[in-house]
Design an enzyme around this catalytic site. Structure first.
Site, PDB file in Angstrom:
ATOM      1  N   HIS A  80       0.856  -1.193   0.000  1.00 46.91           N
ATOM      2  CA  HIS A  80       0.000   0.000   0.000  1.00 46.91           C
ATOM      3  C   HIS A  80       0.888   1.237   0.000  1.00 46.91           C
ATOM      4  O   HIS A  80       1.989   1.217   0.558  1.00 46.91           O
ATOM      5  CB  HIS A  80      -0.908  -0.007   1.235  1.00 46.91           C
ATOM      6  CG  HIS A  80      -1.948   1.061   1.169  1.00 46.91           C
ATOM      7  ND1 HIS A  80      -1.703   2.360   1.542  1.00 46.91           N
ATOM      8  CD2 HIS A  80      -3.221   1.038   0.725  1.00 46.91           C
ATOM      9  CE1 HIS A  80      -2.787   3.086   1.356  1.00 46.91           C
ATOM     10  NE2 HIS A  80      -3.729   2.306   0.862  1.00 46.91           N
ATOM     11  N   GLU A  82      -3.638   3.026  -7.192  1.00 52.78           N
ATOM     12  CA  GLU A  82      -4.058   4.154  -6.354  1.00 52.78           C
ATOM     13  C   GLU A  82      -3.059   5.297  -6.483  1.00 52.78           C
ATOM     14  O   GLU A  82      -1.980   5.233  -5.887  1.00 52.78           O
ATOM     15  CB  GLU A  82      -4.083   3.763  -4.873  1.00 52.78           C
ATOM     16  CG  GLU A  82      -5.164   2.842  -4.451  1.00 52.78           C
ATOM     17  CD  GLU A  82      -5.378   2.927  -2.931  1.00 52.78           C
ATOM     18  OE1 GLU A  82      -6.507   3.143  -2.498  1.00 52.78           O
ATOM     19  OE2 GLU A  82      -4.375   2.794  -2.187  1.00 52.78           O
TER      20      GLU A  82
END
Lengths: 220, 220, 220, 220
Positions: B89, B137
């Site tokens: 992430h 993302e």
């Protein structure tokens, strides 16, 4: 004081973490020795629900609630049942500013801080941050079964001397290679207040017996 | 597919993690949409015990059982009830060799891997590691409420194009700024199979309504 | 003592690093103030060849000669002409054990150590490692032009007080926002022995004038 | 193509870096083989001034000019004379997003990029980032003298196969344990275009002879 670090050993993961913590709790009830356990993050809640001895996280991050995916929030481990945390274990070493920030954070959150240090000089630096507990562990002896209290007693005595110059209150533990009751006795004689132990208990054939041996030794 | 990343938000810590997961499960039962949740490590076991939807860890380390204090063992999160994990992430970025090692580890452990990537070029590199899920993302939009599907649609279309050249099987999610059902519709139209969402749901006044909106949108 | 940190500013890279160091040397000759410069690694040899003032590296790694591709060897910066090194700058923060190891290494290699610290508590920890120089720099003021000596004088006085408890010898510098001679005067009045400065000089329209101002102030 | 990585070996630090680079240049003049050298940061300028063969940095950071004390700026190594840089060596491994950012940065700055990878799967990921050069080095063989081309030829052939699927242009080098001319021959036969070598040359009793052997082998 005895803190058992479960590390990421398979012998102390999941259901086996709960069972090991139960053995520690049994010894605590029998001897009234001070014993804590430090399971993995995902096991904190089940261990804390199962036993009535202090549970420590193995690490927390220097963060407040927010966008920190994959990090360890102090509030989270506390809500799961931890009463304190290891910080800067030699297998999870941290930046100085993060150690300082985490110690401050644990104080705010009313969590006990146990900061690890590799040698006397680092211990002295840690002491000035005023954690609740300081654990001196020479990394070269970790997991060897060669007790620091026998192999390098001067590491412990130098640590105690330097730490006490800066800080009279911190509880001093020692670790690395501690496997027998006599190692605990030696550690106490050298001026510490207890031990941080991992494989000596987690990987023992009969962990209960070793924990009991440690507990008896810690009370002599 | 919708994965809700709880991050370290206080709104999704401890008991509130369980409550939020229950809302996601309710929507899943009502709509049969595919919905997973990614709570903090210490909340995995209680969330997994409470709900019957897939639970992801937010990170695992590239380690086997052993002496890795303060690290996250795949076996540990799996035994606690996780069926997969986020990896890399943008708030927990990893070395390339660790991403590769963790994807391999999840395959061995039969855990789903969801690897995050910041841009199309990184997505292409990730695709060749053959994770189960890839989430694109753009970090500059995370937490802004500005949906990537509207602000930077070319990031998504470029990602889909580059990823599909190398890998026809990976599920592609997009994330960052996704807050409304229409953002989910837009994401699907651009060629993704779903969304990775965090603050858009976790910090919503009424998370159930937003999850439901997402689920309905994901099935149009 | 004044140490000018060239950081990775384009105004102080390559040939411009040499020119800036020459201005510092000119002031040193004119005023006999103690002035050092800390250029980038690749500029150490040309700066050290050009000027006769102390040259510091901006960082060294805690390594001995061997297989450490991409790391900074103390012997290498020393052979290139450095007489010391910055350590743990807030833009290059290090693990506590690495700070300790590097300070020890610099002692062996007869290099001066200048360890940076973010706040008084960290400064106290650093002091017990016995570096030659300690620089307190609140990171929130770095590059702002708001001098720590004016904005947060208590950070400096607390640092001086805590550091002196543990260590009577270390040279204490302060940094962050130092841009005028009067900031240097204030820093000295608060108990420091000088300043660590970067943008205040490197990005000044006329660096020579500012260095001269600092040098004059440091000698009042 | 032969790139000699000087690492942080004392045999290739400071003045000895210049001498070793001169030997490489001598072989280049004699054989017209393509030979580059990668000295430490502080030695780039003196090596580049002394020889007329390509000089690589061992690492650069993913940064623009600014406040990045202790980091390695691409402009700085370029101004010192480097024409390219190693990236992600197994002794200096990087986050995936940083590798991608540095490759992009080198393209902007007209520097050659040589990205290292540990195994075929990582090589495939690297290939999609389109560096100029990709070096496959199984870390377990580095410094052993056991040549990857003999011990693990399938690592090389798998790498070549996977890389060529994604990228037909990148120059593929192999490394680890390369010590004799025959290792170079074997590497070329397996589909690479050359070798990345360190101890095999740097720690050889007579580096000139080994470089010459490599150069002759690379031209058969």
């Amino acid at each position: 004081m005895i803190i058992i670090n479960f590390k990421t050993y398979s012998e102390a993961t999941g259901q086996r973490a709960v069972e090991l913590a139960r053995k520690a709790e049994k010894v605590k009830r029998e001897t009234d020795a001070s014993i804590g356990v430090a399971p993995q993050f995902a096991d904190i809640s089940s261990v804390a629900a199962a036993v009535d001895i202090p549970v420590f996280a193995q690490h927390v991050d220097p963060i407040k609630p927010g966008g920190f995916t994959g990090h360890v929030l102090a509030d989270s481990v506390k809500e799961a049942g931890a009463v304190g945390t290891l910080i800067n274990h030699s297998e999870r070493q941290l930046r100085l500013s993060d150690i300082e920030g985490i110690v401050r954070l644990t104080r705010e959150k009313k969590l006990l801080s146990c900061v690890c240090a590799n040698n006397p000089s680092i211990s002295a630096a840690v002491a000035s941050l005023e954690p609740d507990i300081l654990a001196i562990e020479p990394p070269e002896l970790i997991g060897t079964g060669i007790p620091v209290s026998k192999a390098k007693p001067e590491v412990i005595t130098d640590t105690v001397r330097l730490v006490r110059k800066a800080n009279s209150k911190v509880t001093i533990l020692c670790g690395a290679g501690i496997s027998h009751g006599e190692d605990v006795v030696a550690a106490l004689k050298l001026g510490t207040q207890g031990v941080l132990v991992a494989s000596g208990i987690v990987k023992a054939k009969d962990p209960y017996t070793i924990i009991r041996e440690f507990a008896d030794a810690s009370r002599t």
